[in-house]
Design an enzyme around this catalytic site. Structure first.
Site, mmCIF file in Angstrom:
data_model
loop_
_atom_site.group_PDB
_atom_site.id
_atom_site.type_symbol
_atom_site.label_atom_id
_atom_site.label_comp_id
_atom_site.label_asym_id
_atom_site.label_seq_id
_atom_site.Cartn_x
_atom_site.Cartn_y
_atom_site.Cartn_z
ATOM 1 N N LYS A 166 0.853 -1.189 0.000
ATOM 2 C CA LYS A 166 0.000 0.000 0.000
ATOM 3 C C LYS A 166 0.888 1.237 0.000
ATOM 4 O O LYS A 166 1.703 1.429 0.912
ATOM 5 C CB LYS A 166 -0.924 0.019 1.218
ATOM 6 C CG LYS A 166 -1.794 1.269 1.283
ATOM 7 C CD LYS A 166 -2.506 1.402 2.619
ATOM 8 C CE LYS A 166 -3.297 2.716 2.664
ATOM 9 N NZ LYS A 166 -3.825 3.025 4.007
ATOM 10 N N VAL A 167 0.734 2.080 -1.007
ATOM 11 C CA VAL A 167 1.497 3.319 -1.103
ATOM 12 C C VAL A 167 0.568 4.454 -1.522
ATOM 13 O O VAL A 167 -0.582 4.229 -1.895
ATOM 14 C CB VAL A 167 2.661 3.194 -2.122
ATOM 15 C CG1 VAL A 167 3.766 2.306 -1.586
ATOM 16 C CG2 VAL A 167 2.161 2.675 -3.468
#
Length: 302
Positions: free
Chosen positions: A202-203
């Protein structure tokens, strides 16, 4: 199991059938099940920002069951939250949506970029979670402690067949605020999560800014103004697409911007959105409508 999901699972070459089964739980669930795309509802903002800043704009959201029900009714891929919120609905909503136990958290008063461990793999097993979620802060002086923590927790999770999701948010140390969303920094953060053994990364969506002086020559000559191209580069940095990459919704924004983000994630080869405040801070029916449209975008229907 669809061919698309099977192809994704085949890229996780060291994982046990149990871990792959939990990944499949997420990838095969909800309205996007089987497509290789995901929409996940994360509700850890009460820890990060406080309850009033998170929920006062939509008071029903103070109730954990509100978020569980939103994830179920919207047909989302998974629901991610800290220990107490998962516990508060675990019995009522058992089996209705895959869950990701967020096992570390911070708060808005802390001066450093660090998080405390607030849940365990044992908790995740007890609550029937498909995965644990863990935040790292690339750039922070405390990063190395966090790396040690997720190395141990991820190994334990894999040993009992649970997947690992890593939130990789650059901040702290010598990294200026202006560089936190830089393209080169975001790609570095995603790559770091992949190297730490994350199944799902997750970014944040990156800007076209290039922060690192040493990296600038490597990005010159390419037009990075198109967000879909920036997404494609972050996916490339995540083992050339061998890891699932989802992008956070970020701070509250207008619906048109949210839909364009989803189109750019889709067109850039990202696996989807993990979107919290931009849904649960809206009235329930408006949130359901928004999530339905995001799902339709990932289905290539819009």
């Amino acid at each position: 199991m669809t061919p698309v999901v099977q192809a994704i699972l085949d890229k996780y070459e060291s994982d046990s059938p149990a871990t792959k089964a939990n990944l499949a739980r997420i990838l095969m669930h909800g309205k996007l099940g089987g497509t290789g795309k995901l929409v996940i509802l994360p509700v850890d903002q009460g820890f990060e920002h406080g309850p009033a800043r998170s929920f006062a704009v939509n008071p029903p959201a103070y109730d954990p069951h509100y978020h569980w029900q939103l994830a179920v009714d919207a047909g989302l891929s998974a629901f991610a939250a800290p220990l107490g919120m998962i516990e508060a609905g675990a019995q009522t909503f058992a089996g209705q949506v895959p869950t990701i136990l967020k096992v570390n958290s911070s708060n808005s008063w802390a001066q450093g970029a660090n998080q405390a461990v607030t849940g365990s793999v044992e908790d995740a097993v007890r609550l029937g979670c498909a995965a644990i979620g863990f935040t790292i802060y690339p750039g922070s002086d405390d990063l190395f402690e966090m790396i040690g923590q997720i190395r141990e927790m991820s190994a334990e999770a894999k040993s009992v067949g649970i997947a690992t999701v890593i939130w990789s948010y650059p901040r702290g140390g010598m990294l200026p605020k202006s560089g936190e969303l830089a393209l080169d920094v975001g790609a570095y953060a995603a790559h770091m999560a992949a190297l730490l053994g994350a199944h799902i990364i997750k970014v944040k969506l990156p800007s076209d800014h290039i922060e690192q002086k040493e990296a600038k020559p490597l990005y010159e000559g390419t037009d990075w103004s198109n967000q879909a191209d920036r997404v494609k580069h972050v996916v490339q940095a995540s083992f050339a697409g061998r890891r699932v990459v989802v992008f956070s919704g970020g701070a509250s924004k207008g619906s048109d911007a949210i839909y364009q983000d989803a189109r750019d994630i889709r067109d850039g080869g990202g696996n989807g959105s993990i979107i919290g405040r931009n849904t649960f801070q809206r009235p329930r029916e408006e949130a359901l409508e928004m999530l339905a449209k995001i799902i339709s975008i990932y289905k290539n229907e819009e």
